[in-house]
Motif scaffolding. Structure first.
Motif, PDB file in Angstrom:
ATOM      1  N   ALA A  38       0.841  -1.193   0.000  1.00  0.00           N
ATOM      2  CA  ALA A  38       0.000   0.000   0.000  1.00  0.00           C
ATOM      3  C   ALA A  38       0.879   1.247   0.000  1.00  0.00           C
ATOM      4  O   ALA A  38       1.730   1.410   0.857  1.00  0.00           O
ATOM      5  CB  ALA A  38      -0.894  -0.006   1.232  1.00  0.00           C
ATOM      6  N   SER A  39       0.712   2.099  -0.989  1.00  0.00           N
ATOM      7  CA  SER A  39       1.458   3.353  -1.000  1.00  0.00           C
ATOM      8  C   SER A  39       0.467   4.493  -0.841  1.00  0.00           C
ATOM      9  O   SER A  39      -0.729   4.329  -1.072  1.00  0.00           O
ATOM     10  CB  SER A  39       2.242   3.508  -2.295  1.00  0.00           C
ATOM     11  N   PHE A  40       0.999   5.642  -0.460  1.00  0.00           N
ATOM     12  CA  PHE A  40       0.114   6.779  -0.221  1.00  0.00           C
ATOM     13  C   PHE A  40      -0.595   7.198  -1.508  1.00  0.00           C
ATOM     14  O   PHE A  40      -1.733   7.660  -1.468  1.00  0.00           O
ATOM     15  CB  PHE A  40       0.915   7.936   0.361  1.00  0.00           C
ATOM     16  N   ASP A  41       0.074   6.978  -2.643  1.00  0.00           N
ATOM     17  CA  ASP A  41      -0.539   7.347  -3.923  1.00  0.00           C
ATOM     18  C   ASP A  41      -1.821   6.567  -4.176  1.00  0.00           C
ATOM     19  O   ASP A  41      -2.804   7.113  -4.674  1.00  0.00           O
ATOM     20  CB  ASP A  41       0.455   7.111  -5.060  1.00  0.00           C
ATOM     21  N   LYS A  68      -4.421   8.028  -2.022  1.00  0.00           N
ATOM     22  CA  LYS A  68      -4.803   9.343  -2.520  1.00  0.00           C
ATOM     23  C   LYS A  68      -5.723   9.210  -3.734  1.00  0.00           C
ATOM     24  O   LYS A  68      -6.688   9.954  -3.871  1.00  0.00           O
ATOM     25  CB  LYS A  68      -3.555  10.135  -2.886  1.00  0.00           C
ATOM     26  N   LEU A 103      -6.329  20.838   3.915  1.00  0.00           N
ATOM     27  CA  LEU A 103      -6.031  19.663   4.735  1.00  0.00           C
ATOM     28  C   LEU A 103      -7.125  18.612   4.715  1.00  0.00           C
ATOM     29  O   LEU A 103      -6.848  17.426   4.865  1.00  0.00           O
ATOM     30  CB  LEU A 103      -5.794  20.089   6.189  1.00  0.00           C
ATOM     31  N   ARG A 131      -6.675  15.866   2.302  1.00  0.00           N
ATOM     32  CA  ARG A 131      -5.476  15.136   2.710  1.00  0.00           C
ATOM     33  C   ARG A 131      -5.787  14.220   3.882  1.00  0.00           C
ATOM     34  O   ARG A 131      -5.301  13.098   3.963  1.00  0.00           O
ATOM     35  CB  ARG A 131      -4.399  16.144   3.090  1.00  0.00           C
ATOM     36  N   PHE A 188      -5.262   5.622   3.747  1.00  0.00           N
ATOM     37  CA  PHE A 188      -3.928   5.027   3.746  1.00  0.00           C
ATOM     38  C   PHE A 188      -3.711   4.186   5.001  1.00  0.00           C
ATOM     39  O   PHE A 188      -3.220   3.055   4.950  1.00  0.00           O
ATOM     40  CB  PHE A 188      -2.885   6.147   3.666  1.00  0.00           C
TER      41      PHE A 188
END
Lengths: 84, 294
Positions: free
Chosen positions: B147-150, B153, B226, B229, B236
Motif C-alpha cells: 500500500a502506498s500513499f498514492d 490518494k 487539509l 489530505r 492510507f
C-alpha cells in the motif's frame, strides 16, 4: 539550543534532528525558521526545502511536494506528501 | 478398511499439503513484520495531521465551512467503502470485513436510507451477490503490492469527486484493525463528512496554543487544503492496517492448517501401520497352518 526539525511523510518519519535553520517554500513565499520562531502555520508549494545544520555550512536540499509546515514551541514540523 | 497403497498415497498427499501451509505461514510471518513496520511508520504523520486538524476545525469549522467537514445537509445516501485483500486463504479476514459492512448496510436500509458500495479489493466483490444493484464502483487493487500513499490518494480523490458530484452524503470506511497476529478487529469509521466529535475529544488531549498561532494563508484555506489530505491519510492507514491484519490472519490460519495436517498424518500413519501388521499376521497364519497340514 538549536531548532528541532521534523520532516514527516505518510510513509515514514524522514527526519527528526536538531538543525540551525530551515528554509521552507510556503504557498505565499519562502520563509526561514530559526529557533524561537513564533507559532506559525502555512501550507507549502512544491519546491526545495533547505536545511542548514550550522550557521556557516552549505545547506542540504530536499525536494518536497504537497503538505504544510507547523512551527510551535517544540520546533518545526513539515508534513509532506512526497519527498525527493 | 482402505488398502495399504491407498493409505500410503493419502499420507503422501496430506504431507505435501502440510508443506504448502507451512511455507505460507512462514511467508505470512515475514510479510507481517514488514506490514507492521509500515503501519508503525505511518503513525507520526497521521497523529500530527489529526492534531492540527482538530485545532483548525474548531476555529474555522463554523457555518459556511467546506461540505467535507459540515456535510451536505442531507443524510440520505450512505456510501460504504469496503477495503479487503486481493487474496484468500487468510482465515475469516475478508468475510469479517464484508460481514461488518453488510450489517451496517442492513441497519441503514432499515432506517430507510439508500446504501451504496465502493469496493476496494477483490475479495469484497462477494457483496455483489447480496446487493447486486447497490455497487457504485469496484476498484481494482491487484496491481498494488504494498500500500502506498498514492494508492490511498487516488481512492480519496475519486471519493471526493463523487461526493462533490452529489453521489452520496455520508461515507463509511470498512477495514480490519490490527491488534495482534491473533486478533484483528473489523472496524467501520465515518470518513466523510469528517466526524467532529472525535476531533473535539482530540482537542482536549492537545489543547494547542492555537490562539497565538499565525496562519498563512488564513485558517479556512489551510483547512480546505487539509481536509482532502486527511481523508487520504485515513484511507492510507486503513490500507496499512488491512495489510498487517491480512498477514496476521493468514499466519494464524496457516498455523492451524499445518497443525491439523500433522494430526491427520499421525492418525493415518497409525491406521497404515495397523493395516500392515494385520497383513503380516494373516500371512504368518497362512504359512503356519500350511506347514501344520503337511
Amino acid at each position: 539550543m538549536a531548532l528541532h526539525f521534523e520532516l514527516v511523510t505518510p510513509e515514514r518519519l524522514v527526519r527528526s534532528e536538531s538543525v540551525h535553520m530551515v528554509t521552507v517554500p510556503g504557498t505565499e513565499g519562502d520563509f526561514a525558521v530559526l529557533e524561537g520562531h513564533a507559532p506559525f502555520m502555512s501550507t507549502i508549494r512544491d519546491g526545495i526545502l533547505s536545511v542548514y545544520t550550522n550557521a556557516s555550512g552549505q545547506p542540504e536540499t530536499i525536494a518536497i511536494r504537497g503538505g504544510f509546515a507547523e512551527v510551535n514551541a517544540q520546533g518545526l514540523t513539515v508534513l509532506a506528501e512526497h519527498i525527493g | 478398511m482402505a488398502s495399504l497403497k491407498a493409505l500410503k498415497i493419502r499420507i503422501g498427499s496430506v504431507k505435501s499439503t502440510q508443506k504448502i501451509t507451512k511455507a505460507m505461514k512462514m511467508v505470512a510471518a515475514a510479510k507481517l513484520r514488514r506490514a507492521q513496520d509500515a503501519a508503525q511508520n505511518g503513525r507520526p504523520y497521521a497523529e500530527r495531521l489529526e492534531r492540527v486538524m482538530a485545532s483548525l476545525a474548531t476555529r474555522a469549522g463554523g457555518p459556511g465551512a467546506s461540505p467535507l467537514l459540515a456535510g451536505t445537509g442531507k443524510d440520505q445516501v450512505h456510501l460504504l467503502v469496503v477495503a479487503t485483500s486481493e487474496r484468500g486463504l487468510a482465515g475469516a479476514f475478508n468475510s469479517n470485513i464484508v460481514r461488518a459492512a453488510r450489517r451496517k448496510a442492513e441497519e441503514l436500509s432499515a432506517q430507510g436510507k439508500t446504501v451504496r458500495f465502493y469496493i476496494a479489493g477483490k475479495k469484497g466483490r462477494v457483496l455483489k451477490r447480496f446487493f447486486p444493484t447497490a455497487i457504485l464502483a469496484d476498484r481494482d487493487m491487484s496491481a498494488m503490492k504494498v500500500a502506498s500513499f498514492d494508492d490511498a490518494k487516488a481512492i480519496a480523490d475519486d471519493l471526493i469527486a463523487r461526493f462533490t458530484a452529489g453521489e452520496f452524503d455520508v461515507a463509511h470506511l470498512f477495514f480490519s484493525k490490527f491488534q495482534s497476529a491473533l486478533a484483528q478487529v473489523p472496524t467501520g469509521i465515518q470518513i466523510i463528512p469528517v466526524p467532529l466529535a472525535e476531533q473535539a475529544a482530540l482537542k482536549d488531549v492537545a489543547p494547542a496554543a492555537a490562539a497565538v498561532t499565525e496562519y498563512e494563508p488564513d485558517e479556512e484555506s489551510i483547512l480546505a487544503d487539509l481536509l482532502p489530505r486527511n481523508i487520504a491519510v485515513q484511507i492510507f492507514r486503513a490500507l496499512l492496517e488491512n495489510a498487517a491484519s491480512e498477514q496476521g490472519s493468514r499466519m494464524t490460519a496457516m498455523d492451524n492448517a499445518t497443525r491439523n495436517a500433522g494430526d491427520m498424518i499421525k492418525r493415518l500413519s497409525i491406521q497404515y501401520n495397523r493395516a500392515r501388521q494385520a497383513a503380516i499376521t494373516t500371512e504368518l497364519v497362512e504359512i503356519i497352518s500350511g506347514a501344520e497340514a503337511l
